[in-house]
Scaffold this motif. Structure first.
Motif, PDB file in Angstrom:
ATOM      1  N   ALA A   1     -11.073  85.498  31.529  1.00  9.27           N
ATOM      2  CA  ALA A   1     -10.347  84.287  31.135  1.00  9.27           C
ATOM      3  C   ALA A   1     -10.467  83.205  32.202  1.00  9.27           C
ATOM      4  CB  ALA A   1      -8.881  84.614  30.857  1.00  9.27           C
ATOM      5  N   GLU A   2     -10.378  83.603  33.470  1.00  3.65           N
ATOM      6  CA  GLU A   2     -10.530  82.622  34.554  1.00  3.65           C
ATOM      7  C   GLU A   2     -11.942  81.999  34.519  1.00  3.65           C
ATOM      8  OE1 GLU A   2      -9.628  84.667  38.109  1.00  3.65           O
ATOM      9  OE2 GLU A   2      -7.454  84.743  37.743  1.00  3.65           O
ATOM     10  N   GLU A   3     -12.951  82.854  34.319  1.00  3.76           N
ATOM     11  CA  GLU A   3     -14.304  82.334  34.256  1.00  3.76           C
ATOM     12  C   GLU A   3     -14.483  81.415  33.043  1.00  3.76           C
ATOM     13  OE1 GLU A   3     -17.063  85.479  34.353  1.00  3.76           O
ATOM     14  OE2 GLU A   3     -16.657  86.039  36.436  1.00  3.76           O
ATOM     15  N   LEU A   4     -13.844  81.803  31.914  1.00  2.51           N
ATOM     16  CA  LEU A   4     -13.918  80.920  30.747  1.00  2.51           C
ATOM     17  C   LEU A   4     -13.293  79.557  31.032  1.00  2.51           C
ATOM     18  CD1 LEU A   4     -13.146  83.309  27.740  1.00  2.51           C
ATOM     19  CD2 LEU A   4     -15.320  82.231  28.309  1.00  2.51           C
ATOM     20  N   GLN A   5     -12.129  79.567  31.752  1.00  2.00           N
ATOM     21  CA  GLN A   5     -11.496  78.295  32.113  1.00  2.00           C
ATOM     22  C   GLN A   5     -12.408  77.452  33.004  1.00  2.00           C
ATOM     23  OE1 GLN A   5      -7.766  79.286  33.856  1.00  2.00           O
ATOM     24  NE2 GLN A   5      -6.777  79.784  31.882  1.00  2.00           N
ATOM     25  N   LYS A   6     -13.077  78.131  33.969  1.00  2.00           N
ATOM     26  CA  LYS A   6     -14.008  77.399  34.838  1.00  2.00           C
ATOM     27  C   LYS A   6     -15.152  76.809  33.998  1.00  2.00           C
ATOM     28  CE  LYS A   6     -13.229  80.045  39.093  1.00  2.00           C
ATOM     29  NZ  LYS A   6     -13.842  80.951  40.082  1.00  2.00           N
ATOM     30  N   ARG A   7     -15.695  77.628  33.095  1.00  2.00           N
ATOM     31  CA  ARG A   7     -16.783  77.151  32.262  1.00  2.00           C
ATOM     32  C   ARG A   7     -16.337  76.003  31.363  1.00  2.00           C
ATOM     33  NH1 ARG A   7     -20.599  81.365  29.249  1.00  2.00           N
ATOM     34  NH2 ARG A   7     -21.141  81.694  31.424  1.00  2.00           N
ATOM     35  N   GLU A   8     -15.090  76.135  30.865  1.00  2.00           N
ATOM     36  CA  GLU A   8     -14.560  75.059  30.028  1.00  2.00           C
ATOM     37  C   GLU A   8     -14.451  73.754  30.805  1.00  2.00           C
ATOM     38  OE1 GLU A   8     -10.801  74.166  27.016  1.00  2.00           O
ATOM     39  OE2 GLU A   8     -10.796  75.928  28.326  1.00  2.00           O
ATOM     40  N   ARG A   9     -13.959  73.846  32.047  1.00  2.00           N
ATOM     41  CA  ARG A   9     -13.882  72.641  32.875  1.00  2.00           C
ATOM     42  C   ARG A   9     -15.275  72.069  33.154  1.00  2.00           C
ATOM     43  NH1 ARG A   9      -9.841  75.723  35.549  1.00  2.00           N
ATOM     44  NH2 ARG A   9     -11.324  76.337  37.185  1.00  2.00           N
ATOM     45  N   PHE A  10     -16.224  72.951  33.422  1.00  2.00           N
ATOM     46  CA  PHE A  10     -17.605  72.517  33.672  1.00  2.00           C
ATOM     47  C   PHE A  10     -18.187  71.809  32.444  1.00  2.00           C
ATOM     48  CE2 PHE A  10     -22.187  73.469  33.465  1.00  2.00           C
ATOM     49  CZ  PHE A  10     -22.599  72.770  34.596  1.00  2.00           C
ATOM     50  N   LEU A  11     -17.921  72.436  31.269  1.00  2.00           N
ATOM     51  CA  LEU A  11     -18.420  71.833  30.040  1.00  2.00           C
ATOM     52  C   LEU A  11     -17.764  70.487  29.757  1.00  2.00           C
ATOM     53  CD1 LEU A  11     -18.679  74.959  27.715  1.00  2.00           C
ATOM     54  CD2 LEU A  11     -20.557  73.690  28.772  1.00  2.00           C
ATOM     55  N   LEU A  12     -16.467  70.376  30.062  1.00  2.00           N
ATOM     56  CA  LEU A  12     -15.792  69.079  29.892  1.00  2.00           C
ATOM     57  C   LEU A  12     -16.404  68.012  30.792  1.00  2.00           C
ATOM     58  CD1 LEU A  12     -12.043  70.190  29.611  1.00  2.00           C
ATOM     59  CD2 LEU A  12     -13.481  69.224  27.799  1.00  2.00           C
ATOM     60  N   GLU A  13     -16.673  68.410  32.031  1.00  2.00           N
ATOM     61  CA  GLU A  13     -17.312  67.459  32.951  1.00  2.00           C
ATOM     62  C   GLU A  13     -18.693  67.047  32.435  1.00  2.00           C
ATOM     63  OE1 GLU A  13     -17.359  69.357  36.701  1.00  2.00           O
ATOM     64  OE2 GLU A  13     -15.199  69.127  37.068  1.00  2.00           O
ATOM     65  N   ARG A  14     -19.421  68.078  31.947  1.00  2.00           N
ATOM     66  CA  ARG A  14     -20.740  67.761  31.395  1.00  2.00           C
ATOM     67  C   ARG A  14     -20.644  66.844  30.178  1.00  2.00           C
ATOM     68  NH1 ARG A  14     -25.046  71.187  32.394  1.00  2.00           N
ATOM     69  NH2 ARG A  14     -26.208  69.730  31.095  1.00  2.00           N
TER      70      ARG A  14
END
Length: 488
Positions: free
Chosen positions: A65-78
């Motif tokens: 879940a933590e990694e998903l949150q990080k990926r979600e933030r990365f995707l939002l930035e992208r």
């Protein structure tokens, strides 16, 4: 990614904690286990293992879940970066369209300018062809005149030979008559005296140099030029001295009487004013004659240059006389060329006003003189250059005769554009004098200028500006800033 981790690792990471959390004292556990049957203990162990696996799964899911949150933030930035790039691309696309539009406009303007310059070049080529045609016509006329001159020279040479033969025959007849007379008087006491007298009479008859047939013209021309020089020089001296004018008037009256007496002697002269003008144009060359008192002959010819004189007042006045009296086209063209050169000097402009040359020039300002019309306009344009003579010249043109001539010229069906442009400059200068408005209206020049303005091609900017400025000065149009700036 996290779910793929081995279960052993998860269990090893958290294996101790559950055991520790659910550990019991050894004595009690051993007691309980000892009390339970073996199957229960086995079930307990399996449950305990399942508990451990669930704890490991929970931990793995939390990490995932933590990694998903990080990926979600990365995707939002992208995603935000992509939005920004998309906005930038849309702006670039808008700029590209604007650049293409401006490029198209510039291209159209360039094509229009090229087309305009092409038309101008065609007009220039047409004008060059017209000038070449005029030059060829003048050259042909010049060749014809040279041929006529050669024929006249040859005929004159034949006449001179014939005259010499006649003179020789006359000398022979005189000698024969002298011999017969001597024979008749032979034996007389007066023979010697008669012989001497015949010899004295013979010398001037046989040795006299011929005076040109138009000698009376030269003599009268000399008197005429002397009168002009004396009249104008005396006038200038009188104006400089500031005298009251009574004594000079008496002097002028006596000079006029002398001139009249001299001219009366030539009342039988058959030469016309045109012949006088031609003599002024060509100059006068006379041979010396025998002096009967001294019995000597002057062989050196005497030359009097008028039109080609280095003295500006004499040359200028001779030019005006040629323009007034001569009708031959090539003479008039050379006279106007000389006049235009002299008018480039301030002294020439002053002489133009002093000799009141406007009526003389005006007599050639007509559409029938197509070959000279441009030269006539050029001589008037020289006087419109800014100088101290400009205002007196405009006042000299502010009369009915000048405006009538301009009116007739403007009514010509096919007036050359350059002639019209030059004439518009003069009319624009004259329109600045308020009193001339009546003359414009009297000869309907303002109406013709309005019609020309309406039908003139806007590409002829110089002519349009002069017409607008003239009509504005006459109070017939509103002058914009372009016209007002151009007129200054």
């Amino acid at each position: 990614m996290t779910s793929s981790r081995p279960w052993t690792e998860c269990c090893s990471d958290a294996g101790d904690s559950p055991l520790k959390s659910v550990s019991y004292p050894k004595s009690k556990a051993s007691d309980k286990r000892s009390l339970l049957p073996h199957q229960i203990n086995q079930i307990y162990d399996e449950l305990f293992q399942i508990h451990l696996k669930l704890q490991c799964e929970t931990a793995a899911q939390q990490k995932f879940a933590e990694e998903l949150q990080k990926r979600e933030r990365f995707l939002l930035e992208r995603e935000q970066l992509l939005f920004r790039r998309e906005n930038a691309l849309s702006k670039i696309k808008g700029v590209e369209e604007e650049v293409l539009t401006r490029f198209q406009i510039i291209k159209e303007q360039h094509d229009a300018e090229v087309e305009h310059l092409t038309e101008v070049l065609k007009e220039k080529n047409k004008e060059a062809k017209r000038l070449r045609s005029s030059f060829d016509a003048l050259k042909e006329l010049n060749d014809t005149l040279k041929k006529q001159l050669n024929e006249a020279s040859e005929e004159n040479r034949k006449i001179d030979i014939q005259a010499k033969r006649v003179q020789a025959r006359l000398d022979n007849l005189q000698r024969k008559y002298e011999f017969i007379t001597i024979q008749r008087l032979k034996g007389s006491s007066h023979a010697v005296h008669e012989m001497k007298s015949l010899k004295q009479e013979k010398a001037p008859v046989s040795k006299t140099y011929k005076v040109p047939l138009n000698g009376q013209v030269y003599e009268l021309l000399t008197v005429f030029m002397d009168w002009i020089s004396d009249h104008h020089l005396s006038k200038v001296k009188h104006e400089e001295s500031g005298m009251d004018g009574k004594k000079p008037q008496l002097k002028f009256a006596s000079q006029r009487n002398d001139i009249q007496e001299k001219c009366v002697k030539h009342s039988t002269m058959t030469s016309t004013l045109r012949r006088l003008g031609e003599d002024i144009f060509k100059g006068v060359v006379t041979k010396g004659i025998q002096d009967s008192s001294q019995h000597s002959v002057e062989n050196k010819p005497k030359t009097a240059a008028f039109f080609k004189s280095s003295n500006l007042p004499l040359r200028f006045l001779s030019t005006l006389i040629v323009l007034k009296t001569v009708t031959q086209a090539d003479y008039l063209a050379q006279a106007f060329d000389s006049l235009c050169l002299d008018l480039k000097t301030e002294e020439g402009k002053t002489l133009f006003l002093e000799y009141q040359a406007v009526p003389v020039i005006l007599s050639h300002l007509r559409i029938s003189s197509k070959g000279l019309l441009s030269n006539v306009i050029d001589s008037l344009l020289q006087m419109t250059v800014e100088s101290k003579s400009l205002q007196p010249f405009l006042e000299a043109c502010s009369n009915s005769s000048f405006f009538r001539t301009c009116s007739v010229l403007l009514r010509a069906p096919k007036l050359d554009l350059q002639i019209l442009e030059k004439l518009s400059i003069i009319l624009q200068k004259l329109s600045k004098i308020k009193s001339n408005k009546k003359l414009f209206e009297l000869f309907t020049i303002h109406l013709m200028l309005q019609e020309i303005q309406r039908t003139t091609n806007p590409e002829h900017a110089f002519l349009c500006i002069n017409l607008n400025s003239t009509l504005f000065n006459l109070g017939l149009t509103k002058c914009n800033s372009l016209v007002s700036s151009a007129s200054h």
